[in-house]
Design a protein around this motif. Structure first.
Motif, PDB file in Angstrom:
ATOM      1  N   PRO A 161      -9.217 -13.903  -9.031  1.00  0.00           N
ATOM      2  CA  PRO A 161      -8.015 -13.054  -8.935  1.00  0.00           C
ATOM      3  C   PRO A 161      -7.501 -12.628 -10.303  1.00  0.00           C
ATOM      4  O   PRO A 161      -7.521 -13.406 -11.266  1.00  0.00           O
ATOM      5  CB  PRO A 161      -7.005 -13.963  -8.224  1.00  0.00           C
ATOM      6  N   LEU A 162      -7.041 -11.394 -10.378  1.00  0.00           N
ATOM      7  CA  LEU A 162      -6.476 -10.850 -11.618  1.00  0.00           C
ATOM      8  C   LEU A 162      -4.968 -10.694 -11.490  1.00  0.00           C
ATOM      9  O   LEU A 162      -4.203 -11.454 -12.057  1.00  0.00           O
ATOM     10  CB  LEU A 162      -7.131  -9.517 -11.960  1.00  0.00           C
ATOM     11  N   PHE A 163      -4.519  -9.693 -10.729  1.00  0.00           N
ATOM     12  CA  PHE A 163      -3.083  -9.477 -10.546  1.00  0.00           C
ATOM     13  C   PHE A 163      -2.898  -8.560  -9.353  1.00  0.00           C
ATOM     14  O   PHE A 163      -3.844  -7.955  -8.847  1.00  0.00           O
ATOM     15  CB  PHE A 163      -2.451  -8.859 -11.800  1.00  0.00           C
ATOM     16  N   GLU A 164      -1.672  -8.464  -8.883  1.00  0.00           N
ATOM     17  CA  GLU A 164      -1.348  -7.543  -7.790  1.00  0.00           C
ATOM     18  C   GLU A 164      -0.451  -6.447  -8.327  1.00  0.00           C
ATOM     19  O   GLU A 164       0.249  -6.628  -9.337  1.00  0.00           O
ATOM     20  CB  GLU A 164      -0.681  -8.279  -6.629  1.00  0.00           C
ATOM     21  N   GLU A 165      -0.492  -5.319  -7.666  1.00  0.00           N
ATOM     22  CA  GLU A 165       0.352  -4.205  -8.088  1.00  0.00           C
ATOM     23  C   GLU A 165       0.816  -3.433  -6.863  1.00  0.00           C
ATOM     24  O   GLU A 165       0.127  -3.398  -5.836  1.00  0.00           O
ATOM     25  CB  GLU A 165      -0.403  -3.274  -9.041  1.00  0.00           C
ATOM     26  N   SER A 166       1.988  -2.834  -6.977  1.00  0.00           N
ATOM     27  CA  SER A 166       2.578  -2.085  -5.874  1.00  0.00           C
ATOM     28  C   SER A 166       2.033  -0.665  -5.819  1.00  0.00           C
ATOM     29  O   SER A 166       1.544  -0.124  -6.815  1.00  0.00           O
ATOM     30  CB  SER A 166       4.103  -2.035  -6.030  1.00  0.00           C
ATOM     31  N   PHE A 167       2.132  -0.069  -4.642  1.00  0.00           N
ATOM     32  CA  PHE A 167       1.805   1.339  -4.471  1.00  0.00           C
ATOM     33  C   PHE A 167       3.083   2.160  -4.508  1.00  0.00           C
ATOM     34  O   PHE A 167       4.168   1.705  -4.127  1.00  0.00           O
ATOM     35  CB  PHE A 167       1.093   1.580  -3.139  1.00  0.00           C
ATOM     36  N   PHE A 168       2.926   3.407  -4.981  1.00  0.00           N
ATOM     37  CA  PHE A 168       4.012   4.385  -4.991  1.00  0.00           C
ATOM     38  C   PHE A 168       3.516   5.652  -4.304  1.00  0.00           C
ATOM     39  O   PHE A 168       2.318   5.795  -4.033  1.00  0.00           O
ATOM     40  CB  PHE A 168       4.446   4.694  -6.425  1.00  0.00           C
ATOM     41  N   LEU A 169       4.441   6.552  -4.038  1.00  0.00           N
ATOM     42  CA  LEU A 169       4.076   7.831  -3.439  1.00  0.00           C
ATOM     43  C   LEU A 169       4.310   8.937  -4.458  1.00  0.00           C
ATOM     44  O   LEU A 169       5.391   9.041  -5.051  1.00  0.00           O
ATOM     45  CB  LEU A 169       4.906   8.097  -2.179  1.00  0.00           C
ATOM     46  N   ALA A 170       3.282   9.751  -4.674  1.00  0.00           N
ATOM     47  CA  ALA A 170       3.396  10.922  -5.550  1.00  0.00           C
ATOM     48  C   ALA A 170       3.704  12.127  -4.677  1.00  0.00           C
ATOM     49  O   ALA A 170       2.989  12.399  -3.705  1.00  0.00           O
ATOM     50  CB  ALA A 170       2.099  11.134  -6.324  1.00  0.00           C
TER      51      ALA A 170
END
Length: 302
Positions: A161-170
């Motif tokens: 595992p590295l890291f988690e990140e959130s999604f955004f909307l463009a």
């Protein structure tokens, strides 16, 4: 008497990967004539042609394709022998790393210079491809590890595992539907979602976000890169999902606005994938730790 040398097998492997005598020679740190001579001598010893040589192209022969896996097995054993003698992983020499297209352009700019400074003798070679292709390349011994999103269903592959990140909307900057973010999961705007083409894991992640609406734009549009999708959004053609690491790039594009999702925001988990019990597994662990540290460390403040 064994007439085949490990050096010849290394040159065979390098040429099979690059299909270019000049690039293979650079990869091996030798001159092109030296590499060509050694490959020709290997063919003489084996009594067969390993490569088709044309004026503008080089390709593996049927015999070359057949013998390549055995050559890699021998080289892996020799590298394991040397690694055992050293006892400790050294983060030195050639390391072949794969990345998926929705990670490579955003992770590499901070990662490469930091790794070069921390491990100056660690020679990264990069390959960008979709997850299924990278998985196959890892199992075939063509790369040493790759970075992609979880999960991957392959028993011979271990995820670090590295890291988690959130999604955004463009969204288009002038779009009236986004006066008051955050975006709820049932927002009608998600019906205009544009997706990457089949095979990209981000496509499936985007669809999992939109479980309460049915995107219709995806039937009309598709792209092979996230940057292309962002350009399409900036020109009013729809909306698209972007990972957190792409937010800075998106914000630099005129006509495009980035808005958050309502909590809990959708996320993806990234990992470095390596062969289970692979000879360079300890180095993979060190690379994963370095990647986590580099990406998660706060930026320098001038």
């Amino acid at each position: 008497m064994i007439r085949t040398s490990l050096r010849q097998l290394e040159y065979f492997e390098a040429l099979s990967e690059t299909l270019h005598f000049g690039r293979a020679a650079t990869l091996c740190g030798v001159t092109q004539p030296a590499l060509s001579t050694q490959v020709a001598e290997l063919e003489d010893v084996l009594g067969c042609r390993l490569f088709n040589r044309a004026r503008r192209a080089v390709s593996l022969t049927e015999e070359g394709r057949s013998l390549l896996p055995q050559a890699r097995t021998i080289l892996d054993a020799a590298r394991a022998f040397e690694s055992t003698a050293r006892q400790q992983p050294t983060m030195q020499g050639r390391f072949r790393l794969g990345l998926i297209p929705t990670i490579a352009p955003y992770l590499l700019p901070p990662l490469l210079p930091a790794l070069r400074q921390a491990f100056p003798d660690f020679q990264l070679e990069l390959r960008e491809a979709l997850t299924p292709h990278l998985t196959g390349a890892l199992l075939a011994g063509e790369i040493d590890a790759f970075i992609a999103a979880l999960p991957i269903d392959e028993r011979q592959v271990t995820a670090l595992p590295l890291f988690e990140e959130s999604f955004f909307l463009a969204v288009p900057a002038a779009d009236p539907d986004f006066v008051a973010p955050p975006v709820p999961p049932d927002s009608p705007a998600l019906e205009r979602l544009m997706l990457l083409e089949e095979g990209h894991c981000l496509r499936e992640q985007a669809l999992s976000v939109c479980t309460q609406v049915k995107p219709v734009a995806m039937k009309r549009f598709g792209a092979t890169s996230l940057f292309t999708l962002m350009q399409m959004v900036a020109n009013g053609m729809g909306v698209t999902l972007i990972p957190e690491m792409a937010v800075a790039t998106a914000q630099s594009i005129g006509g495009l606005k980035v808005v958050p999702f309502a909590a809990p925001a959708p996320q993806r988990n990234l990992a470095l994938f390596a062969r289970r019990n692979g000879i360079r597994f300890q180095e993979c662990e060190m690379l994963a730790e370095a990647t986590r540290r580099i990406w998660l460390s706060p930026p320098d403040v001038a």
